[in-house]
Design a protein around this motif. Sequence first.
Motif, PDB file in Angstrom:
ATOM      1  N   GLU A  31       0.850  -1.184   0.000  1.00  0.00           N
ATOM      2  CA  GLU A  31       0.000   0.000   0.000  1.00  0.00           C
ATOM      3  C   GLU A  31       0.890   1.240   0.000  1.00  0.00           C
ATOM      4  O   GLU A  31       1.850   1.309   0.760  1.00  0.00           O
ATOM      5  N   ARG A  32       0.557   2.206  -0.839  1.00  0.00           N
ATOM      6  CA  ARG A  32       1.296   3.469  -0.861  1.00  0.00           C
ATOM      7  C   ARG A  32       0.413   4.534  -0.248  1.00  0.00           C
ATOM      8  O   ARG A  32      -0.810   4.406  -0.261  1.00  0.00           O
ATOM      9  N   ASP A  33       1.003   5.606   0.259  1.00  0.00           N
ATOM     10  CA  ASP A  33       0.217   6.567   1.054  1.00  0.00           C
ATOM     11  C   ASP A  33      -0.707   7.444   0.211  1.00  0.00           C
ATOM     12  O   ASP A  33      -1.437   8.271   0.763  1.00  0.00           O
ATOM     13  N   TYR A 179       2.514  11.369  -8.214  1.00  0.00           N
ATOM     14  CA  TYR A 179       3.084  11.060  -6.900  1.00  0.00           C
ATOM     15  C   TYR A 179       4.477  11.665  -6.762  1.00  0.00           C
ATOM     16  O   TYR A 179       4.819  12.255  -5.729  1.00  0.00           O
ATOM     17  N   HIS A 180       5.283  11.511  -7.820  1.00  0.00           N
ATOM     18  CA  HIS A 180       6.642  12.073  -7.789  1.00  0.00           C
ATOM     19  C   HIS A 180       6.589  13.598  -7.638  1.00  0.00           C
ATOM     20  O   HIS A 180       7.356  14.188  -6.875  1.00  0.00           O
ATOM     21  N   ARG A 181       5.669  14.214  -8.370  1.00  0.00           N
ATOM     22  CA  ARG A 181       5.544  15.680  -8.318  1.00  0.00           C
ATOM     23  C   ARG A 181       5.130  16.138  -6.918  1.00  0.00           C
ATOM     24  O   ARG A 181       5.710  17.065  -6.350  1.00  0.00           O
ATOM     25  N   GLY A 190      11.547  12.622  -5.418  1.00  0.00           N
ATOM     26  CA  GLY A 190      10.393  12.212  -6.224  1.00  0.00           C
ATOM     27  C   GLY A 190       9.971  10.775  -5.970  1.00  0.00           C
ATOM     28  O   GLY A 190       8.800  10.477  -5.749  1.00  0.00           O
ATOM     29  N   GLY A 191      10.925   9.866  -5.987  1.00  0.00           N
ATOM     30  CA  GLY A 191      10.620   8.441  -5.845  1.00  0.00           C
ATOM     31  C   GLY A 191      10.703   7.951  -4.412  1.00  0.00           C
ATOM     32  O   GLY A 191      10.856   6.744  -4.185  1.00  0.00           O
ATOM     33  N   GLN A 192      10.612   8.876  -3.464  1.00  0.00           N
ATOM     34  CA  GLN A 192      10.639   8.497  -2.049  1.00  0.00           C
ATOM     35  C   GLN A 192       9.261   7.978  -1.661  1.00  0.00           C
ATOM     36  O   GLN A 192       8.385   8.729  -1.259  1.00  0.00           O
ATOM     37  N   LEU A 193       9.089   6.673  -1.785  1.00  0.00           N
ATOM     38  CA  LEU A 193       7.770   6.069  -1.576  1.00  0.00           C
ATOM     39  C   LEU A 193       7.483   5.921  -0.092  1.00  0.00           C
ATOM     40  O   LEU A 193       8.364   5.564   0.693  1.00  0.00           O
ATOM     41  N   ARG A 194       6.250   6.194   0.266  1.00  0.00           N
ATOM     42  CA  ARG A 194       5.795   5.938   1.637  1.00  0.00           C
ATOM     43  C   ARG A 194       4.893   4.708   1.553  1.00  0.00           C
ATOM     44  O   ARG A 194       3.810   4.768   0.946  1.00  0.00           O
TER      45      ARG A 194
END
Lengths: 247, 247
Positions: A31-33, A179-181, A190-194
């Motif tokens: 799951e992403r935030d 999401y990156h933006r 940008g690609g710092q996924l939560r």
Amino acid sequence: MIRDAYAVRTGIGPRPLAGGRVPRPVIEVIERDDGLINGAPADHYLDEPAEWQPHDHRALRLCRGQVLDIGTGAGRTAVELQRRGMAVTGLDTSPGAIEIARRRGLRDTVVTTIDAYAAKAATRYDTFLLLGNNLGLLESAERAPVFLAALARMARPGARIVAQGTDPYGTTDPVHADYHRRNRERGRIGGQLRLRLRYRRLATDWFDYLNCSPAELEQLLAGTGWELKSVDLADKPYYLAVMEFMR
Amino acid sequence: MIRDAYAVRTGIGPRPLAGGRVPRPVIEVIERDDGLINGAPADHYLDEPAEWQPHDHRALRLCRGQVLDIGTGAGRTAVELQRRGMAVTGLDTSPGAIEIARRRGLRDTVVTTIDAYAAKAATRYDTFLLLGNNLGLLESAERAPVFLAALARMARPGARIVAQGTDPYGTTDPVHADYHRRNRERGRIGGQLRLRLRYRRLATDWFDYLNCSPAELEQLLAGTGWELKSVDLADKPYYLAVMEFMR
């Protein structure tokens, strides 16, 4: 935690759903935030070398000396290194994953965080392995130097990091591009996924996991003593980065 | 909504994740209101007859006359009935699913709820099909008589329902056994699941979906005019129930 899904394939853990006679693959749910949810079969964590991606094979050829496999999971790559006669320690925070790695024959294992291990480990390493996209463990601009300093504390002279990452910016999918933006607007990479991982009724806490470009990686290395030596882009958008410690 | 995952396999819809070169199966994520989450590959919704479960083949042999396939999805079974020369209408609430069913050749389709269709449909049916576990559409003790009355309004004399259900009570998994117990404590049927489906950033509302035993089914039929004629238990815990309308 999600790695306890390993247990299912090996027959140790709970079945994914009770009752049905139809065999079902074990699915890891991510799951992403931003509400994005994705499921993927978990059995690749147990793949034998014949089933690996090409970059995994190239990564193992870059290993030398004493190896620390960080986020070893069920020991997919560490067991193969050991089979080839290399000295390898498998490190993971998941007791379930390490239990499976040991059952698969991995002799030298440790269940802890990289910070705790660096603070107490007597062994020094020539190679730090971050495979299975584990370059993501750099997490963020704040965390990366701390993580890299922990590796530096365990580094023998001339030590290298062999890391597999993913450059997220080639996508044309607006869900990802947006999401990156939004990340950048909030001062994040940008690609710092939560993310959090879920399996049955288990859910991890939310954590950062970094997909960065090679250029962003180079910026993260500045001032850490680690230097980017090569980037293998043959399997785009995946890449293999080799970093060396220049003390 | 989740059925738009069909679009991925057929190349119409969005890809499940952008970027990676490794092909990934489309995964349908099912969340239950106790926090249980499960992912399962969605491609079985498109299976050809050779890949079906045995009970699906037996179900089609129980069809006669004019058939209404309720929750037809991408037309998996309806297309096969049509191929055999039967008169079949495919009904689904998902425009995406019906679009795929039509591309696969299903000629008679309708995008609506069963209640709305019963209120306006001119066609009368000999067989109502509830496959792919769609006996679950009975939902609850409150909803079942309303649903069954809608079918009765569209029933020709001697009409039957051919439904595939799942008896949930054979499980020894405490996660499911506890769920059934808590349901009963709240006045719900043990296997009255509260679910929602998720795919990428889409999520359905929460809905009830009923897994009941044949005995519970018989209780739900009381007073509806529908009578349980046979239960085929050859593929436990799945079963095929045939009900006939005795006006």
